[in-house]
Design an enzyme around this catalytic site. Sequence first.
Site, PDB file in Angstrom:
ATOM      1  N   CYS A   1       3.052   1.858  -7.087  1.00 39.12           N
ATOM      2  CA  CYS A   1       2.777   2.000  -5.051  1.00 39.12           C
ATOM      3  C   CYS A   1       3.171   3.919  -6.341  1.00 39.12           C
ATOM      4  CB  CYS A   1       4.477   2.250  -4.377  1.00 39.12           C
ATOM      5  SG  CYS A   1       4.586   0.753  -3.715  1.00 39.12           S
TER       6      CYS A   1
ATOM      7  N   GLY B   1      -1.246   3.179  -3.633  1.00 35.02           N
ATOM      8  CA  GLY B   1      -0.992   2.795  -1.996  1.00 35.02           C
ATOM      9  C   GLY B   1      -1.615   2.794  -1.319  1.00 35.02           C
TER      10      GLY B   1
ATOM     11  N   ASN C   1       8.498   3.298  -6.594  1.00 31.07           N
ATOM     12  CA  ASN C   1       7.949   2.330  -7.369  1.00 31.07           C
ATOM     13  C   ASN C   1       8.211   1.532  -8.017  1.00 31.07           C
ATOM     14  OD1 ASN C   1       5.576   3.995  -9.456  1.00 31.07           O
ATOM     15  ND2 ASN C   1       5.367   1.835  -8.346  1.00 31.07           N
ATOM     16  N   GLY C   2       8.154   0.363  -7.886  1.00 24.70           N
ATOM     17  CA  GLY C   2       8.507  -0.502  -8.599  1.00 24.70           C
ATOM     18  C   GLY C   2       8.697  -1.726  -8.130  1.00 24.70           C
TER      19      GLY C   2
ATOM     20  N   TYR D   1      -5.172   0.539 -16.390  1.00 24.79           N
ATOM     21  CA  TYR D   1      -5.857  -0.222 -14.849  1.00 24.79           C
ATOM     22  C   TYR D   1      -4.843   0.423 -13.730  1.00 24.79           C
ATOM     23  CZ  TYR D   1      -6.750  -3.158 -11.074  1.00 24.79           C
ATOM     24  OH  TYR D   1      -6.261  -4.209  -9.859  1.00 24.79           O
TER      25      TYR D   1
END
Length: 317
Positions: A29, A56, A128-129, A270
């Site tokens: 995210c 996201g 984020n996570g 990535y």
Amino acid sequence: MKMSVKNDDRSPQSFLNDSIADHSFHEKCAVFGVYGANDEAATATYYGLWALQHRGQESSGIVSTDGKTLYRHAASGLVAHVYDSASLAKLPGHMAIGHNRYATSGDSRELYNQPIWNKTRTFAFAHNGNLPDTTKLAEFLEEQGIATGHLNDSHMMSEAIDHFVQQGQSLRDAIVSAYPHFHGVFSAVAMDKDNLVAFRDECGIRPLSIGKLGDHGYVVASETCAMDTVNAKFLRDVEPGEMVVINKDGLSSQQIVKGQQKLDIFELIYFARPDSMLLGQRVNSVRERLGHELLKECPIEADVVILRIEGDAVFCR
């Protein structure tokens, strides 16, 4: 890389294959925060989230403050579709945080859109996570009389912080008190009407960076490419286990727990945008060197080696 799979009878390899096929590596995210942007914090956050769209694409949200009240706008969709001039005009203030979401925990309903603000709307939180095991966190909340059946991991984190806020602690102290209940991956931002706070898990698995905006402002972002978009100058990363607080007195730091840097390798190969800086290195340069290493390990007679990363081609002669 950990994947969250619940109530799924597929084998791990089958799930991995299906994820690759439908491009559902949704472990990322984006978070963004800005302090000291005059009355344009929401606009700066919009551009920061736009630069972080690759992290996201299910929903986006912004919370801002003018030092008196918190204002929120969030909806499903891409950044360019969620906001317009009218919605940004309803987000006044010099400070804001924002979030782009992939559904790592919970589904895609707007119930789970971030940033999350507490019931009294005195602070907001974006994450984020992923917390792979929320058992102890849920037990703690239920002991406080807080129902958790409808909450995902991010909402549980917000509720834990809010528990200590309601006890009279400052946002900074509430995060420190709640931190031991968070077990997993988190690069997070939070704010009340006076403070912008950024903090990371002890392993720094997801990135989080700090930038300088003008003479007195600051930016925190999942990736440095977002700082370039708002003309902020990259300063440093938030360290694993560190909490940074930004307010009228400037920037202060507190090491909540001892950190041990273990950035997810998928960030470099990535997730992250090629022009971002991670661990002091340009992501695209790392990818080029991966191509060179590939040639060393698998030498062939060729004019060009191409390292393909989910649609991005890196040419390494």
